[in-house]
Design an enzyme around this catalytic site. Sequence first.
Site, PDB file in Angstrom:
ATOM      1  N   GLN A 187       0.847  -1.318  -0.019  1.00  0.00           N
ATOM      2  CA  GLN A 187       0.182   0.056  -0.038  1.00  0.00           C
ATOM      3  C   GLN A 187       0.875   1.221   0.044  1.00  0.00           C
ATOM      4  O   GLN A 187       1.589   1.631   0.838  1.00  0.00           O
ATOM      5  CB  GLN A 187      -0.828  -0.147   1.325  1.00  0.00           C
ATOM      6  CG  GLN A 187      -1.723   1.160   1.263  1.00  0.00           C
ATOM      7  CD  GLN A 187      -2.470   1.035   2.747  1.00  0.00           C
ATOM      8  OE1 GLN A 187      -3.168   0.114   3.211  1.00  0.00           O
ATOM      9  NE2 GLN A 187      -2.443   2.351   3.508  1.00  0.00           N
ATOM     10  N   SER A 232       1.539   6.572   2.427  1.00  0.00           N
ATOM     11  CA  SER A 232       2.401   7.382   3.295  1.00  0.00           C
ATOM     12  C   SER A 232       3.578   8.097   2.698  1.00  0.00           C
ATOM     13  O   SER A 232       4.215   7.234   1.943  1.00  0.00           O
ATOM     14  CB  SER A 232       2.716   6.839   4.793  1.00  0.00           C
ATOM     15  OG  SER A 232       1.563   6.453   5.324  1.00  0.00           O
ATOM     16  N   SER A 234       4.946  -1.461   3.972  1.00  0.00           N
ATOM     17  CA  SER A 234       5.182  -2.931   4.594  1.00  0.00           C
ATOM     18  C   SER A 234       5.249  -3.729   3.539  1.00  0.00           C
ATOM     19  O   SER A 234       4.270  -3.764   2.463  1.00  0.00           O
ATOM     20  CB  SER A 234       3.758  -3.218   5.459  1.00  0.00           C
ATOM     21  OG  SER A 234       3.664  -2.381   6.531  1.00  0.00           O
ATOM     22  N   GLU A 244      -8.125  -1.560   6.192  1.00  0.00           N
ATOM     23  CA  GLU A 244      -6.893  -1.478   6.916  1.00  0.00           C
ATOM     24  C   GLU A 244      -7.100  -1.619   8.237  1.00  0.00           C
ATOM     25  O   GLU A 244      -6.624  -2.415   9.223  1.00  0.00           O
ATOM     26  CB  GLU A 244      -5.986  -0.401   6.492  1.00  0.00           C
ATOM     27  CG  GLU A 244      -4.771  -0.569   7.292  1.00  0.00           C
ATOM     28  CD  GLU A 244      -3.754   0.801   6.851  1.00  0.00           C
ATOM     29  OE1 GLU A 244      -2.505   0.437   6.733  1.00  0.00           O
ATOM     30  OE2 GLU A 244      -4.341   1.886   6.610  1.00  0.00           O
TER      31      GLU A 244
END
Length: 401
Positions: free
Chosen positions: A114, A117, A151, A234
Amino acid sequence: MSQTMTAQGLTSIVDDLLATHPPAATDPRTFLGARFDAGLAWVWVGRDDGGRDADPALQPLVEARLAAAGAPAPFRYNPIGIGMTGPTLLSHGTAQQRTAYLRPLFTGEEVWSQLFSEPSAGSDVAGLATRARRDGAGGDWIIDGQKVWTSFAHLARRGLLLARTDPSVPKHAGLTAFVVDMAAPGVEVRPLRQMTGEAEFNEVFFTEVQVRDADRLGAVGDGWRVATTTLMNERVSLGGALGRGDSGPGAALLAAYREATDRGDGNAVRRDEAVRLWIEANVNALTAARAAAGGARGRPGPEGSVLKLTGTEHSKRAAAYLLDLLGNAGALIPEYRMARPDLPLGGDGPRDAAQMFLRSRANTIEGGTSQILRNILGERVLGLPGDVRVDKGVPWRDVPR
C-alpha cells in the site's frame, strides 16, 4: 445477487475442496487457487471474482471449517492484499482489473503493498506530494515521488498507489489511485530498519515510472474515495489481527501470570491487571467479529476504527505487562537479527517477550495513529466539533509547506 446458496450447500463445497485438495498434502498456493476457483475466497461476490453470490454472513462458516482442517490462511501470504487492496479492488476495480489481479492476490503469487504515506504526509495522507502526470497524447501516466513506511514492499509484485493528479484543487479532490507494477523501471525499494532489528517496512522511490491508464483505479480525481475504502478495511484488518484474545500478548500474558503465581510472584494488583487485559482482549474479539461482518458486506463502518484504536492500545499494554511479569529475564533478547522477512508473515510473529514489546510500539502508529483515530471517531462518529484546519478549501499548491 440471488444469494440462494445455503449453509448446507456451502459446507458441501468446502468438504469437496478438502477432499480433492487435502491441506496436508497440497502446496499452499495450489490449495488457495483451488479455493478461489471453488468460489470460497469471498463468498458474497460473483463467481468470476472468487465467490458464490452467497450471503456474506456465511463467510465465517467457510473460514472456520477450513481452519479446522488445517487449510492455509491467505492473509499469512499476502496481508496487505487480503486485508486492504483486495476489498478495494472488489469495490472499485473494473471487471478487467478484478480478473487480472484478484486470483494471484488471493493465492499470494502476487504480494501487494500500500503506497500512501510519505515523509511529510503520514497522518495527513491527503497532503501527499507524489505526482502523476499524463504521458503525452497516449493517456498513460508518469509517476514521480517517494513513499515511506511501506510494509513488505521488498516482496511486493503490485502496489496500490495514491498520487496527486491536480494540484490546483483542495488536497482531497486532486488525488487518483493506481495499480503499480513494483518491478517496473524507476521503482526503487529501500529498507527501513526497526528497533526489533527487522526491516518489514520500506521507503519506495518513483522516478519517471510509467503506469497504464488501464491501471487507474477509479476515476481521475476520485482517489480519496478509493483510499477511504482501503483505509477503513486496513483498520479492520489490523485491529482484527491484534484484537484476538487467543493469540499474541493476550494469551502470552495469561501463561506468564500463571507462572508468576506458581513461583510466588503473584499478587492482587497483578491479578487485577491480568483480568482487565483479558476482558479487553475478549471485548476486542467481539468488536472484530462485528467489524468483519460489516466489511464482508462491503460496508466497513466505524467498528474498524474503534477496533484499530482499542486493539493496538491493548497490544501495547499487554506486552508491557508481560515484560513486567517476566522481570529481568523479560529484557533478554535471545537473538537480535538484522533481517528482512522473506514471507509477509514469516515465522510465528515476535519470537520472545522483548521483541513483542518493541514491535507493539509500532502498532499504535501504523495504519493511523491512535491520536488521529480519536479525532476521526470524535468528529465523524460522535459528531464533535472538528479541529481547526487552515488548508480547508485551499488549492493544494497554495498551502504553505
